[in-house]
Structures are given as structure tokens and as C-alpha cells.
Design an enzyme around this catalytic site. Structure first.
Site, PDB file in Angstrom:
ATOM      1  N   ARG A   1       0.802  -1.234   0.000  1.00 51.05           N
ATOM      2  CA  ARG A   1       0.000   0.000   0.000  1.00 51.05           C
ATOM      3  C   ARG A   1       0.829   1.274   0.000  1.00 51.05           C
ATOM      4  O   ARG A   1       0.271   2.362  -0.054  1.00 51.05           O
ATOM      5  CB  ARG A   1      -0.984   0.001   1.167  1.00 51.05           C
ATOM      6  CG  ARG A   1      -1.928  -1.163   1.081  1.00 51.05           C
ATOM      7  CD  ARG A   1      -3.190  -1.041   1.868  1.00 51.05           C
ATOM      8  NE  ARG A   1      -3.962  -2.246   1.600  1.00 51.05           N
ATOM      9  CZ  ARG A   1      -3.779  -3.393   2.242  1.00 51.05           C
ATOM     10  NH1 ARG A   1      -2.921  -3.492   3.225  1.00 51.05           N
ATOM     11  NH2 ARG A   1      -4.477  -4.451   1.902  1.00 51.05           N
TER      12      ARG A   1
ATOM     13  N   GLU B   1      -5.376 -14.133   9.329  1.00 49.98           N
ATOM     14  CA  GLU B   1      -5.996 -15.402   8.934  1.00 49.98           C
ATOM     15  C   GLU B   1      -5.130 -16.604   9.322  1.00 49.98           C
ATOM     16  O   GLU B   1      -5.498 -17.752   9.095  1.00 49.98           O
ATOM     17  CB  GLU B   1      -6.248 -15.410   7.427  1.00 49.98           C
ATOM     18  CG  GLU B   1      -7.591 -14.822   7.034  1.00 49.98           C
ATOM     19  CD  GLU B   1      -7.853 -13.422   7.550  1.00 49.98           C
ATOM     20  OE1 GLU B   1      -7.061 -12.517   7.238  1.00 49.98           O
ATOM     21  OE2 GLU B   1      -8.825 -13.225   8.288  1.00 49.98           O
TER      22      GLU B   1
ATOM     23  N   ASP C   1     -15.538 -12.032  10.471  1.00 49.00           N
ATOM     24  CA  ASP C   1     -14.314 -11.467   9.892  1.00 49.00           C
ATOM     25  C   ASP C   1     -14.471  -9.981   9.593  1.00 49.00           C
ATOM     26  O   ASP C   1     -14.042  -9.499   8.558  1.00 49.00           O
ATOM     27  CB  ASP C   1     -13.873 -12.229   8.626  1.00 49.00           C
ATOM     28  CG  ASP C   1     -12.503 -11.786   8.142  1.00 49.00           C
ATOM     29  OD1 ASP C   1     -11.650 -11.468   8.992  1.00 49.00           O
ATOM     30  OD2 ASP C   1     -12.284 -11.740   6.916  1.00 49.00           O
TER      31      ASP C   1
ATOM     32  N   ARG D   1     -15.578  -1.962   8.387  1.00 46.98           N
ATOM     33  CA  ARG D   1     -15.918  -3.115   7.557  1.00 46.98           C
ATOM     34  C   ARG D   1     -17.297  -3.688   7.928  1.00 46.98           C
ATOM     35  O   ARG D   1     -17.982  -4.254   7.093  1.00 46.98           O
ATOM     36  CB  ARG D   1     -14.813  -4.171   7.804  1.00 46.98           C
ATOM     37  CG  ARG D   1     -14.871  -5.374   6.922  1.00 46.98           C
ATOM     38  CD  ARG D   1     -13.454  -5.811   6.629  1.00 46.98           C
ATOM     39  NE  ARG D   1     -13.299  -7.256   6.605  1.00 46.98           N
ATOM     40  CZ  ARG D   1     -12.161  -7.869   6.277  1.00 46.98           C
ATOM     41  NH1 ARG D   1     -11.093  -7.157   5.974  1.00 46.98           N
ATOM     42  NH2 ARG D   1     -12.083  -9.182   6.261  1.00 46.98           N
TER      43      ARG D   1
HETATM   44 CA    CA Z   1      -9.491 -10.832   8.466  1.00 53.63          CA
END
Ligand code: CA
Ligand code: CA
Length: 595
Positions: free
Chosen positions: A140, A202, A326, A355
Site C-alpha cells: 500500500r 488469517e 471477519d 468493515r
Molecule cells: Ca481478516
């Protein structure tokens, strides 16, 4: 063209004179200073931080390119990142002293002449087999400090290069890529320290923020973002000393689950000089299967405020306590001030489009929740965020079912969840325009079928305990660039997009909001109305944030291009729907056409 000789010793100097002047030259040269970083948002001749200012507003005071002139915006130059290595290009470029720096997929770094596009140097990191980036081989962006350009690699190293020569100055191994650690976020600079996080939520890594001396790479402090882990400080000799546990061991985590608790800091941090606080968003608690880990699971899916001088947590606000979907809370926390409509008092706030589908406004001095409202149309996991308690009101039936209660004990009840785990917003950065008082949020409307399965931690293996399929919820669009009033809690306008939006936003005093689409269009909208005023096709999808600066009297816009990121890899039905999009890898620069 820029005269490079002005920034280095004249060629005629003798060696001894050069040697004698090296120390003085180190500070006399036009290297990036702490003042340059703190003032970045208002200095229009450069972009020396991720976010166009460490507060992350992505706002420029430049207005030569404006609602009247933007129709004359044309390409100035473009350069390919080359090779066979394309994939997602999520990088924000930086510009200083006539040079443009941009990272690219596969841990590459390029330096170009910002006016002409001439390539000055490049670095291609040799990546080992066995790296485990979850969501494409992206990066990024870099950080600038003094005469260094610094970035993190997919095998979890932090590297610093001389801006002029591209020669490596220092290299530090951050962590073990075999255990799933990687680095994808742009570091930021705070008071001479380079601040970086880790990716790998993860894989059951331990999220943390690290501060290093930006000139040497040597550690100053480490602050874990999973409750129960010890923080450390480092003295001038490099000796490690304990600096207090984050939170209280087992207060919000059962048993030893906190030892592989996730909360990865994979999207970087922002810094507000006014409050002297670093704000870092944290990812999901590991594993995804929430039945394994009763409790809030601090400091996952949260905004965590850290004092850069002490390396200690000052406050935290958990956007999704006991996350089961998640819903990484890594979205950037952007400092802004507003006048309280009732008291007329100026509030030092921060905004975050999470999110999980809610837009949060917190008091940035203490974390107190001031406002929370949906910025996507469908949210199934919670009815609302209760402003009195600061906590979500869950819809219990919409948490994925407990596999232990399933007939075979292997697959819990499947539920439909919106947003999907790719989020109401993901890595793509929003912008805030103090002129309009609006945030510009690249949002997505989608859902998922999700279920839980039994899971145990194994080093270097995916640690989910969940399965999923992502689904579009509308035929005609998934993405929507939304203008959001953080005080009224309203969506003021939106511009829908067929493919999911995955690139960041730039807004300017010229009354414009710029962003790119996976379809390959860089667009300029009227920041007040959302009306599309200009677009240009760059030949591959855009999943990166644009920047702007001025040089020799002209205003420039730059953006990296190259479709990829998490959507093609994890997007299920959505990935199929957009599988016609082509990869690429290039940097584009635009300016106004002179007639
Ligand atoms: Ca995640
Ligand atoms: Ca600047």
C-alpha cells in the site's frame, strides 16, 4: 526540469571536503523532516505521508484543478511497473523534491522523475517461496524520512533505501513469514520513528504496532494488540525491557486462545499531532469461528489509540466485540473537527467507516462514541450501535451457528450475513473535505453465506474455522462512492458502480472528489453534488488512492493502476461476475492541458 545538482554537493569538491561536510550535509540536504511530515496536509509541493497528512484526511488545498477546469485534465505521463508481475496495485505514491516514489505488487519499489516519468531507479525484492499473503501480493505504499524511503515486504521485512541512489541503507526482519506474518500497509513516520504493523490475521498471528528509529531501523517499542501480551521498550543499547501487558490477561479471552489471537494491524495507522496519538485499526480475532472464544476478544476489530512517546494504549474502542464475521476493524481512523450542533463547541473527533457496515464517530481525545450509523443499505448482524452503551445490539440468529450443535458436529448452521466479510468498506481509504464537511467513502453492497467449523491452531496454516460464499445483493451495482455527513449521520449523495470499489479517495479545495474503479476509470466528481465531471480510462482496474501536488506552477494528480486485491481471490460469486477485468501495473500522472 528539476536541477538535481542543487540537492547534492557540487561535483568539483575534493573528497576530503565532501567527507568533512557529510555530517552537515545530512541535515542541510532537502531530506524529509518531522516538520515536513506534520505539515504535509498543507504543503502543496509534496506528498510525504500516507494519507496526505498523517491525520489521513486525503484532502488537498490545491484548487487549480477544480469543478470548472477538470474537463481539461489530460495524461502527463505513464510508466509500466514492467515484468510479468502484475496483480493488484494498491499503493499510494509519495512525491518529494521532484521525485515520485511508488511501491508495486510483489514488494517492488520505483522512483520516477515526477515531471517527466523518467525512471530513476527500482528495487525488486527477492521473495522466498512460502510467503502467505492472504489477499494478493499487494503493497500500500512507502514512508519518507530524511534521505530514506521505507517500505514493508511480503516476507515481513522493513527496508530503507537512499532516495537518490536506491541503495539499501538498512533492513530489519520484522517477523517469521512461515508463521503467516507479512507486511502490506504503508508505514507512517511519527517523531522520527517509523510506525508499522503486521498482516496475517488469517493465520493466528499476534497483531502489534512497532516503532523504530526511522534512520537506523532499530526498535523503540512494540505494542501488541491482543489482550494478554507484553509490550516492550528498547533502550539506546537495544536492550529489551518490559513495558506493561496490553489489557488484562484472560479478561476478554478464554484459556490460551489469546496466544494466537489475530487482531492484525494490516492496514496501517494514522497519527494526530494535536492529541499526540497514533490510531491503529485491528483485524479479526482468530479464529473466525467465534464459538471457540467467548468474550469480547480485545483488542480485535477495534480502534486502538497509542501514545508514541510511551508505546502504551491510551484508549480503545471496539467496533465489533466478539466478531464472528471477519469484520476486521482495520479501516483508517481519520481525525477531523466539527462544531457540535447543540453546544456550538468544537469537537476533536475521528471518523471510521468500518468493515461491519457502520460509520463510527469517536472523540479522538478519549475514544468516547459520539455517533454511529449505517453507511451501507443492508446490515444483518446488528440492529444498531447503541450510543448510550457504545455497543452493538446483535441479531443473535444471524451469527453463524455453533458447529458443536450441528448433527455431525462438523458444520454449524449457515447464515446469510451482510455486509460480506469483504466489508461495507475494506482497505480502500476514504477522504474528508473540511470545505464540505463530508467524508467520501468507497462502499460496497454485498453479503455472504457463512458457516463455522471446528478448528485448531497449526503454525502457518489458515486459522478460520469457517466457510463462506460471497454474493452480490443487487443486479446493477456493488460499489457506491458515498458522501457521508458524520454529524447528521446521513448519506448525502452516492455514485453507484457495477464492480466493487477497491481504491481510495482524494478530495480537494477545488471542490472535487477523485477515485478509481475496477473498470479502469479514474473519476472526478463534484464534491458537493456527486455529479461526475471527468473520467479517464487507464487500461486496467484501479484499486489504489490518488494523490495531488503542485510543481513548477502546475497541479498534478497521480494514481497507481492494476486490478487485483482480495476480490478476485475471495469474492466467490462476485469474483465470477467481474472476472472480465484485466490485470496491469502502472503509474499514471495527469495535469491540466495548456491550450
Ligand atoms: Ca481478516
Ligand atoms: Ca505536503
Amino acid at each position: 526540469m528539476k536541477d538535481w545538482s542543487k540537492t547534492r554537493p557540487a561535483r568539483g569538491l575534493t573528497l576530503s571536503v565532501i567527507a568533512a561536510s557529510v555530517l552537515a550535509w545530512g541535515s542541510a540536504t532537502a531530506g524529509v523532516t518531522d516538520a515536513d511530515i506534520v505539515n504535509d496536509a498543507t504543503t502543496t509541493g509534496d506528498v510525504v505521508s500516507f494519507g496526505l497528512g498523517t491525520q489521513g484526511q486525503r484532502y488537498s488545498t490545491l484548487d487549480k484543478i477544480n469543478t470548472s477546469t477538470v474537463g481539461n485534465l489530460v495524461p502527463a505521463w505513464t510508466m509500466s511497473f514492467g515484468g510479468e508481475k502484475q496483480r493488484g496495485q494498491e499503493s499510494q505514491p509519495l512525491v518529494h523534491d521532484g521525485r515520485l516514489f511508488v511501491t508495486a505488487s510483489y514488494s517492488r519499489l520505483f522512483a520516477f522523475d515526477a515531471m517527466t516519468g523518467k525512471k530513476l531507479w527500482k528495487y525488486e525484492h527477492r521473495l522466498p517461496d512460502g510467503i502467505m499473503p492472504c489477499c494478493d501480493v499487494i503493497n500500500r505504499g512507502a514512508a519518507l524520512y530524511d534521505n530514506l524511503v521505507i517500505f514493508g515486504t511480503l516476507d515481513a521485512q522493513l527496508l530503507a533505501f537512499d532516495v537518490e541512489t536506491g541503495k539499501r541503507v538498512w533492513r530489519e526482519k520484522v517477523d517469521d513469514y512461515h508463521a503467516g506474518y507479512s507486511m502490506s500497509a504503508a508505514p507512517i513516520i511519527v517523531n522520527g520513528m517509523v510506525i508499522s504493523g503486521v498482516s496475517g490475521g488469517e493465520f493466528g498471528v499476534i497483531g502489534r504496532l512497532e516503532a523504530r528509529d526511522a534512520k537506523t531501523g532499530k526498535l523503540k517499542w512494540i505494542r501488541p494488540t491482543v489482550e494478554g501480551h507484553m509490550g516492550y521498550k528498547f533502550d539506546d543499547q537495544g536492550n529489551k525491557v518490559e513495558n506493561g501487558i496490553s489489557g488484562t490477561t484472560n479478561a476478554t479471552w478464554p484459556g490460551d486462545l489469546w496466544q494466537t489471537g489475530g487482531a492484525a494491524t494490516w492496514n496501517g495507522a494514522t497519527y494526530d499531532p494535536e492529541t499526540n496519538l497514533i490510531f491503529v485499526g485491528t483485524g479479526n480475532p482468530a479464529p473466525w469461528n467465534s464459538w471457540n472464544r467467548p468474550g469480547d476478544n480485545l483488542f480485535s476489530s477495534s480502534t486502538v489509540a497509542i501514545n508514541p512517546d510511551t508505546g502504551k494504549i491510551v484508549w480503545h474502542y471496539q467496533n465489533t466485540p466478539h466478531d464472528g464475521w471477519d469484520f476486521d476493524g482495520v479501516n483508517e481512523f481519520v481525525s477531523f473537527d466539527y462544531k457540535d450542533p447543540k453546544s456550538g463547541k468544537v469537537i476533536k473527533a475521528g471518523g471510521k467507516a468500518d468493515r461491519n457496515g457502520f460509520f463510527f464517530v469517536n472523540d479522538r481525545t478519549n475514544g468516547k462514541l459520539l455517533n454511529a450509523f449505517p453507511f451501507v443499505k443492508q446490515i444483518t448482524w446488528a440492529e444498531k450501535i447503541d450510543l448510550a452503551t457504545g455497543r452493538p445490539v446483535y441479531v443473535d440468529a444471524n451469527r453463524p451457528g455453533n458447529p458443536a450443535k450441528a448433527g455431525d458436529g462438523k458444520k454449524g448452521e449457515v447464515v446469510f450475513s451482510a455486509p460480506s466479510f469483504l466489508g461495507g468498506k475494506n482497505q480502500m481509504q476514504m477522504a474528508y473535505n473540511p470545505g464540505t464537511g463530508l467524508f467520501y467513502v468507497p462502499a460496497n453492497e454485498w453479503g455472504m453465506d457463512i458457516w463455522n467449523e471446528p478448528i485448531a491452531y497449526k503454525k502457518g496454516a489458515a486459522y478460520l474455522g469457517a466457510g463462506f460464499t460471497i454474493k452480490a445483493t443487487h443486479e446493477d451495482y456493488i460499489g457506491a462512492l458515498r458522501a457521508i455527513d458524520p454529524v447528521k449521520g446521513e448519506i448525502v449523495w452516492e455514485n453507484k458502480n457495477y464492480a466493487p470499489l477497491w481504491g481510495g479517495v482524494l478530495t480537494t479545495a477545488g471542490g472535487l472528489t477523485f477515485y478509481g474503479t475496477p473498470e479502469g476509470y479514474l473519476k472526478a466528481l463534484d464534491a458537493k453534488t456527486g455529479k461526475e465531471l471527468w473520467s479517464f480510462q487507464v487500461g486496467t482496474g484501479i484499486v489504489a488512492p490518488p494523490i495531488t501536488w503542485e510543481q513548477d506552477g502546475e497541479q498534478f494528480i497521480a494514481v497507481a493502476a492494476g486490478w487485483g486485491g482480495a476480490v478476485p481471490l475471495w469474492g466467490g460469486d462476485v469474483a465470477k461476475r467481474v472476472n472480465y477485468l484485466e490485470q496491469g501495473g502502472s503509474i499514471w500522472v495527469f495535469k491540466l492541458h495548456k491550450s
